[in-house]
Design an enzyme around this catalytic site. Structure first.
Site, PDB file in Angstrom:
ATOM      1  N   ASP A  79       0.819  -1.208   0.000  1.00 22.66           N
ATOM      2  CA  ASP A  79       0.000   0.000   0.000  1.00 22.66           C
ATOM      3  C   ASP A  79       0.852   1.257   0.000  1.00 22.66           C
ATOM      4  OD1 ASP A  79       0.786  -0.687   2.665  1.00 22.66           O
ATOM      5  OD2 ASP A  79      -0.671   0.749   3.450  1.00 22.66           O
ATOM      6  N   ASP A 140       7.762   4.116  -1.513  1.00 23.33           N
ATOM      7  CA  ASP A 140       7.379   3.563  -0.218  1.00 23.33           C
ATOM      8  C   ASP A 140       6.054   2.828  -0.384  1.00 23.33           C
ATOM      9  OD1 ASP A 140       6.947   3.035   2.461  1.00 23.33           O
ATOM     10  OD2 ASP A 140       6.485   5.105   2.999  1.00 23.33           O
ATOM     11  N   GLU A 174       0.124  -1.413   5.586  1.00 25.15           N
ATOM     12  CA  GLU A 174       1.175  -0.968   6.512  1.00 25.15           C
ATOM     13  C   GLU A 174       1.025   0.506   6.846  1.00 25.15           C
ATOM     14  OE1 GLU A 174       5.202   0.648   7.634  1.00 25.15           O
ATOM     15  OE2 GLU A 174       3.872   1.196   5.984  1.00 25.15           O
ATOM     16  N   ASP A 197      12.104  -1.245   3.550  1.00 26.81           N
ATOM     17  CA  ASP A 197      11.091  -0.190   3.637  1.00 26.81           C
ATOM     18  C   ASP A 197      11.683   1.131   4.114  1.00 26.81           C
ATOM     19  OD1 ASP A 197       8.547   0.960   3.605  1.00 26.81           O
ATOM     20  OD2 ASP A 197       8.045   0.265   5.614  1.00 26.81           O
ATOM     21  N   HIS A 379       5.783   9.902   1.056  1.00 24.06           N
ATOM     22  CA  HIS A 379       4.459  10.403   1.448  1.00 24.06           C
ATOM     23  C   HIS A 379       4.157  11.784   0.878  1.00 24.06           C
ATOM     24  CE1 HIS A 379       3.987   7.626   5.238  1.00 24.06           C
ATOM     25  NE2 HIS A 379       4.507   6.991   4.196  1.00 24.06           N
TER      26      HIS A 379
END
Length: 404
Positions: A79, A140, A174, A197, A379
């Site tokens: 995700d 990510d 996650e 990650d 993000h």
């Protein structure tokens, strides 16, 4: 496919998770992506499956004579975060970055600048994969998935690389803190594992925040403004009062390293009801507990001032610092350090100012520190990753799993 081709393919899949959703996985698109990963693993001649919760599991069997080597797990999540749009990602490659500004979107005036993102200076001369400024990139953790999948393909094509059994897992959700909720640790059969990650190449992380979510529901009383004297209890104003009592220097923008914070992630309201969502973070368990107690005192104070039941606080622990568990398995960390060093890179051991599936898994019995992916600015719309970092991370993974 090489690792770059895989990455560019994978970011085309829309897999944003949803904190509001009650389904598992939280969005159906994650399962569609998982089914594609299973197909690719099967095409390599490997065992692979996806369960009803959307978790993908695979296995690379040990090379002959190395069946007694430890079974190593490699884990990444499917995700992407809700904090920026993850649909219709349009990546492009800036060839041999020269150190200047990068115009991501000329029409919208969106520019990636080294004056604002100093890590760009560390990547001069490399080929940078960027966005068009309207979505996140998805490194990510599509980068971690691409790197693990490229490793799997390389090991199947190069049987001369000796290794033990390698377990693979790709998890949903996650980014909303649920990636380990339904992870089948017992069925995974790994002796230890690594999440892929992290950020810049060489980063190795085995400390993370203790984390909780805090939701304030403020219950007000609405009445016509013309008749409100001594009757109205405006939930929005009480929410503003609560926010004003939060320590201004303890936010993500004002902290670094081991410093904890309160992060206001969303807010909404009207006269009769308002809601504030906070993330609570600290590396120290004692300070973490003190932060939660502080929030409880705020709620008690406002209830004493405005009446019982005015402020309802819902606190929920999300994950804990994995350092306490991983200190019992120093060889897991040393193995990762050695793999990074073997590729000519100095390991950078730093605390995660966040969390990974590995924190939960470590507490639940599977030692699982976090490795880098090579990406930056996760993000957000200014996310990027060097092509050379994708390639180097595959080499590091080969070193990591190679039989001793």
């Amino acid at each position: 496919m090489n690792v770059l081709e895989r990455f560019l393919k994978y970011v085309s899949y829309y897999t944003q998770s949803s904190e509001e959703s009650k389904t598992v996985p939280s969005t159906p698109e994650q399962k569609i992506f998982g089914e594609e990963l299973v197909r690719e693993l099967l095409d390599m001649g490997l065992e692979a499956r996806i369960d009803e919760k959307g978790y993908v599991y695979g296995e690379i069997p040990a090379t002959p004579g190395h069946e007694k080597e430890p079974a190593i797990g490699l884990i990444a999540h499917m995700d992407t975060a809700e904090s920026a749009c993850g649909k219709n990602v349009k990546p492009r490659i800036v060839k041999v970055y020269d150190g200047g500004d990068i115009t991501l979107n000329e029409k919208l005036g969106i520019v990636l600048k080294p004056s604002e993102f100093q890590t760009l200076e560390d990547n001069i001369g490399k080929d940078l994969i960027v966005t068009d400024g309207t979505t996140l990139l998805g490194a990510d953790d599509k980068a971690g998935i691409a790197e693990i999948m490229a490793l799997a393909e390389r090991l199947t094509r190069e049987p001369g690389i000796a290794h033990g059994t390698i377990k693979l897992a790709f998890t949903p959700d996650e980014e909303v803190g649920r990636g380990a909720d339904h992870f089948d640790i017992e069925g995974f059969h790994a002796d230890f594992a690594y999440t892929v990650d992290g950020g810049a190449i060489g980063e190795l992380e085995y400390e993370n925040f203790n984390a909780a979510s805090a939701v304030f529901h403020i219950h007000g009383i609405n009445i016509h403004p013309g008749q409100a004297k001594n009757k109205m209890k405006n939930a929005c104003l009480i929410a503003g009062e609560l926010m004003a009592m939060m320590p201004p220097a303890e936010t993500p923008a004002a902290t670094e390293g081991y410093e904890g914070f309160y992060h206001l992630s969303s807010m909404e309201g009207r006269e009769d009801h308002a809601m504030l969502r906070y993330l609570v973070r600290d590396h120290s368990m004692d300070k973490f507990q003190a932060r939660k107690q502080f929030l409880s005192r705020l709620a008690e104070y406002l209830n004493a001032k405005y009446g019982a039941g005015t402020v309802e606080l819902l606190l929920k622990d999300t994950y804990y610092n994995m350092k306490e568990k991983l200190e019992l398995y120093p060889f897991v960390i040393e193995r990762a350090k050695a793999a990074v060093e073997a590729e000519g890179i100095t390991p950078v051991v730093a605390p995660i100012r966040g969390g990974t599936d590995g924190s939960r898994l470590s507490w639940e019995g599977l030692p699982c520190p976090n490795l880098s992916t090579g990406g930056y600015n996760f993000h957000g719309y200014f996310e990027y990753i060097p092509v050379q970092s994708l390639e180097k991370m595959v080499d590091i993974l080969v070193r990591l799993v190679r039989a001793s």
